[in-house]
Design an enzyme around this catalytic site. Sequence first.
Site, PDB file in Angstrom:
ATOM      1  NE  ARG A  72      -2.412   1.073   3.649  1.00  0.00           N
ATOM      2  CZ  ARG A  72      -3.141   0.947   4.753  1.00  0.00           C
ATOM      3  NH1 ARG A  72      -4.428   0.685   4.651  1.00  0.00           N
ATOM      4  NH2 ARG A  72      -2.574   1.047   5.943  1.00  0.00           N
TER       5      ARG A  72
ATOM      6  CB  THR B 194      -2.139   7.080  -3.260  1.00  0.00           C
ATOM      7  OG1 THR B 194      -1.559   5.765  -3.326  1.00  0.00           O
ATOM      8  CG2 THR B 194      -1.227   8.077  -3.946  1.00  0.00           C
TER       9      THR B 194
ATOM     10  CG  ASP C  35       1.382  -3.837   9.136  1.00  0.00           C
ATOM     11  OD1 ASP C  35       1.685  -5.016   8.812  1.00  0.00           O
ATOM     12  OD2 ASP C  35       1.386  -2.898   8.335  1.00  0.00           O
TER      13      ASP C  35
ATOM     14  CG  ASP D  96       4.962  -4.188  10.202  1.00  0.00           C
ATOM     15  OD1 ASP D  96       5.734  -4.568   9.301  1.00  0.00           O
ATOM     16  OD2 ASP D  96       4.515  -3.024  10.273  1.00  0.00           O
TER      17      ASP D  96
END
Length: 207
Positions: free
Chosen positions: A102, A106, A198, A201
């Site tokens: 990602r 944006t 996340d 992660d």
Amino acid sequence: MHLVVDHPLILHKLTILRDKSTGPKEFRELIREIATLMTYEAMRHLALRKKIVQTPLEECEGYEINDKNIVVVPILRAGLGMLDGVLQLVPNASVGYAGMYRDPETKMPVEYYVKFPAFYDDTEVFILDPMLATGNSAVKAIDLVKGKGGKHITLLSVVSAPEGLKVVELKHPDVRILTCAIDRGLNDHAYILPGLGDAGDRLYRTK
């Protein structure tokens, strides 16, 4: 169409998964176990064909699925955490990969690697991504699968945001979505709240 898979075992494991003190080893185990439990429900619709087997006493009519016509597509990298959990139940399934990250500005997915096996008219495709946040990565993965001929698609996400569900259902109303929880929403950085952080992660201890 989406379905919340809220089996007590899943909710129990999801609570541990959310806990910030849960380490990467246990996190990986929990993601895999939840994926297995989700697969049980996700594949409820699979077609069966009759098969005659010989028991120790006599012939018996049974059933089998064509698991060689199943394709599992993890969205890299976090989707890899769910892959073994699915393959535990359908070990003959083929595996494709949709690699994307990602863009932090944006919030849109950037494709960097795609590799799919053949899709046939009746192939069942299961896309894996632990987090359905903005929905943009899921939409991109579905676009890629459909572009290669995939027709029967199910998306498995452990935790979803309402925004992501809305985006996927608007862009691809024919895709079935299974999730274990629909959380409150997204923060300014497009992370799910309360979420679980996340997933990539936490799986691979990259932060």
